[in-house]
Design a protein around this motif. Structure first.
Motif: not given
Lengths: 531, 531
Positions: A295, A299, A401, A436-440
């Motif tokens: 994370r 980010q 995340w 990704y910046p906001t999740g995975a």
């Protein structure tokens, strides 16, 4: 491609001895499955096409590109999910009535118009690597079904080196595309596990994501334009890199899996072939701390080209494969990073600081190189497992995340409990391979020792996993797509209004409903409304 | 917001003396326009709503949120294009029959259902800053038209700090959103020129792009989810950061400009407020070499947060504004760079090397800081120009790097020739303010000394520029959107099949055709097919 398994038969991988030793410990006593039929022993239905049908398609593509042989039909009977492979081991199989091989956009368009006029369903077929039932030879309400094999649409059609854009014919495979581009010092950098066989059009139609997604993005983000033939008209989209000219209709076709028409050309962003590549593996105490490390990296931005985290169960088996089984289960969770392109030293330093701060310890380059060298071989191992009587399948999802741990637990539990209720021991592994910046993403591999019929045992377990994914806030697919296997769950994700939008587009472009019936929106789509 | 101009009347900007001196040189003798009417002098039609209509909407939103006053209606008569402002100077004006101000998603949904049942068109209205005619009070075939003012849908509805995601109500303005987020140390970083007034829902509906797009992306790429009320059902989209669950339907609503329904909530990616900001201006011999510098930076990645290039004409006027007119025209093309966030030193060093290699010379931080301090003031200057009798308008497009010069030449020539044919002197400036690996935007500002009616002179010139954009391979809009002004050109960009897709979605979600009639797909959309 093997007709009833993955890839080149000469490349088949025997199970490593350590894995063979491990399997009975994890799954109990394994029984070898009954022998599967040879290709010429498979029973199929007679071809439903008439002489007039044959003459019509032959007039479009040439008679040598119309194939109603048993072998041609069986080789186009489905994709490469484990259920597909289990079906390929049965004595009677569902297959399309014929395979048509158009050689150009115009031939595709004419094939679709002819199929619509003659009431024949069409299943677009690229590399044949779908793992979600998108290639099932479903005829719906139509009198026959064709597999439209797109491999002849191959080649680099245009290259703009200044802008870094290439137009590739949709049937070009991953290796073909990279070979064509590398002649100009360029690459696409899209490496899904299906890379060796899957096609550019398939990547687009299924919203593929490759192992280098941290560096070069999902396939969605590489696509800058698209050309599609539908039963009622062509469309050519994507004029400029950024636009506010209404909704981005390229996105209507990315993920459409052939239900609206056939993607014939894809314009993609390309970049110079990287000259340097650096590998580094990391070890974390557990999945949770590893996920925190990923994370931070996602980010922060500007990190590695590849980053992936295996949970404790996957780390243990992967170490077992290289002969360190004794200590494997105490090894925590492993991370692989690969850096390509410019500024590697800075990016590596920044990433290393973030991973170390999250509790990671660098374990050098060896383990990362091992992963890279074997990264396309998973499907070969699955064949060997199936041959040995071990059920093996994968499934995937994604979430934010904040929700990652609870989604992972929910899906793993659904899989374990599903198999337990069926009296089968199972072993569930998970990795994160797209950030990704906001999740995975979360990618699950499940092994099971099934004593009864594996297909009828698996389908309810898979349904339970799908239910768990949606209940726990995940997406029904991160990069495998919807096909027929996930179609019953799509309405839970996009709502009835979402299904109505897709159905309205389909009704407009494919009013007879011949395109890949039953895929994405399912068989219950209210196409009958338009008669 | 001034009812007949931009922004806060107290902030009105007088034209700098150097500009006043320059204008007659560029445009010939300028005549001040006739005095415009005061708000209470404007003639408007009677409200077409019935007592039953009023009672119905009052039952949904409360009678204090139904506004049929002349002032309320005139204030919702359109957006802020130059044609809008010229229409606000006329004695008789087209206005909506009333303004309705819903306070929640459910009230929006109920308003749409009621409007559909009562045959009333609905124009969704956020900050009122559209410059493409998306807010024209067009009733289409309906008996009345409402402006649905969404400003009461305001606030930070959810914040997930772990994942870096915020849910904002659609009527939240740019400054409101940033204030709410900055209380948590976060920002969105979306700064279009309309920032001070435009809303989150408007950014999404129009596919906005802000001045920091090189760092944080277009608004499209910031959106991770969306909630929409349509006349026939709600939709809530965007479960995960990456998905292959069919086509990305979020993208159906981004750029939809209210023709399918009303965006009520937007989930966006947020990031920590940057602690450091570094400015640097550059000077290039000409636009062409500057564009090569920007291309190198965009294709390298990891560069500045803001990068923009003004052509020779814009550079000269911008220097004239700060009093250096004598030398201005010899100054070539100027570039502004701004860096925010992590790793500024490295990013600046890498960018500087690329810009220098392309022929640029650093001119320090002063000019870049000046640009930043005045970056939201362009619309105030336009008001002052219009007051002085100088026609001023902007338009924008985008294309690949390889096509950038020829598109710029084609559009600039179309503008110049269009005005010349109308007997008006003009001055055309251009800048690049949004860069991508494969191409960039082109933003034109045109000044003209029009001796006859400015609106009737401008519309054919604008049409000629639109024709030139499409003939030269550009997109009809990079970030202003389609509205009604660009709708007649959209079919040339997305094809008849593209128009059919949009119309099919509209027919499904808005079968009565009440949502923003005439916008995006135009008045000729075959909605009558559904009766």
């Amino acid at each position: 491609m093997r007709w009833n398994g993955w890839g080149d038969p000469a490349q088949a991988h025997e199970l490593p001895r350590a894995v063979r030793a491990l399997l009975p410990l994890l799954l109990g006593r394994i029984r070898r499955p009954p022998a599967a039929p040879a290709l010429d022993e498979v029973r199929i239905a007679d071809c439903a096409l008439t002489a007039e049908d044959f003459a019509g398609f032959a007039a479009v593509v040439g008679s040598d590109q119309v194939d109603a042989s048993a072998e041609g039909r069986i080789r186009h009977a489905g994709g490469r999910s484990t259920p597909d492979l289990l079906r390929r081991r049965e004595s009677t199989q569902q297959v399309p009535d014929a395979v048509i091989r158009p050689g150009s956009h115009d031939e595709v368009r004419d094939c679709l118009a002819l199929a619509a006029a003659r009431d024949i369903a069409v299943i677009p077929f690229g590399g044949g690597t779908s793992v979600v039932g998108a290639l099932d030879p479903e005829r719906g309400a139509h009198r026959a079904v064709l597999s439209l094999d797109l491999r002849r649409l191959s080649g680099l059609l245009k290259l703009d080196q200044v802008s870094g854009e290439a137009v590739l014919a949709a049937g070009t495979t991953g290796p073909e595309a990279e070979a064509l581009l590398s002649a100009h010092g360029l690459e696409l950098g899209h490496y899904p596990q299906s890379f060796r066989y899957a096609t550019i059009g398939g990547f687009a139609a299924a919203r593929s994501s490759g192992q280098n997604s941290a560096g070069y993005g999902r396939f969605d983000t590489m696509v800058t334009g698209i050309r599609v033939a539908t039963p009622t008209g062509d469309i050519d989209l994507g004029r400029s890199p950024g636009s506010a000219a209404g909704p981005d209709l390229v996105r209507v076709f990315l993920g459409s899996e052939g239900i609206f028409g056939v993607i014939t050309e894809v314009r993609v962003r390309v970049h110079p072939v990287p000259t340097e590549r650096v590998f580094e593996a990391w070890s974390f105490p557990d999945f949770a701390s590893g996920a925190e490390g990923l994370r931070a990296v996602a980010q922060n931005g500007g990190g590695p080209t590849v980053i992936r985290l295996s949970d404790e169960a996957e780390t243990a088996v992967s170490l077992a494969q290289v002969g360190r089984i004794g200590k494997a289960l105490a090894k925590g969770a492993s991370v692989v990073t690969v850096y390509e392109g410019d500024g590697i030293a800075e990016r590596r330093e920044r990433t290393a600081a973030l991973l170390a701060a999250a509790g990671g310890t660098s374990s050098g380059q060896g383990a990362a190189e091992e992963w890279v060298s074997g990264r396309f071989d998973g499907p070969y191992l699955r064949d060997s497992l199936l041959d040995a009587g071990v059920f093996c399948e994968t499934l995937e999802t994604a979430t934010t995340w904040a929700n990652l741990q609870s989604l992972r637990t929910a899906v793993a539990n659904a899989l374990r409990e599903g198999f337990a209720d069926a009296g089968a021991k199972s072993y569930v592994m998970c990795h994160v391979s797209h950030v990704y910046p906001t999740g995975a993403s979360l990618y699950f591999t499940v092994l099971a020792g099934i004593r009864s019929d594996p297909l009828t045992t698996w389908l309810p377990v898979k349904a339970r996993a799908n239910d768990a994914i949606l209940a726990a806030g995940g997406t029904i697919s991160h990069h495998h797509a919807v096909g027929r296997d996930h179609a019953p769950w799509l309405a839970q994700e996009i709502g009835e209004t979402g299904i109505r939008i897709l159905t309205a587009i389909k009704r407009e472009l494919d009013p007879r409903g011949i395109m890949n019936p039953g895929a994405v929106v399912g068989a219950s789509a209210p196409l009958e409304r338009i008669g």
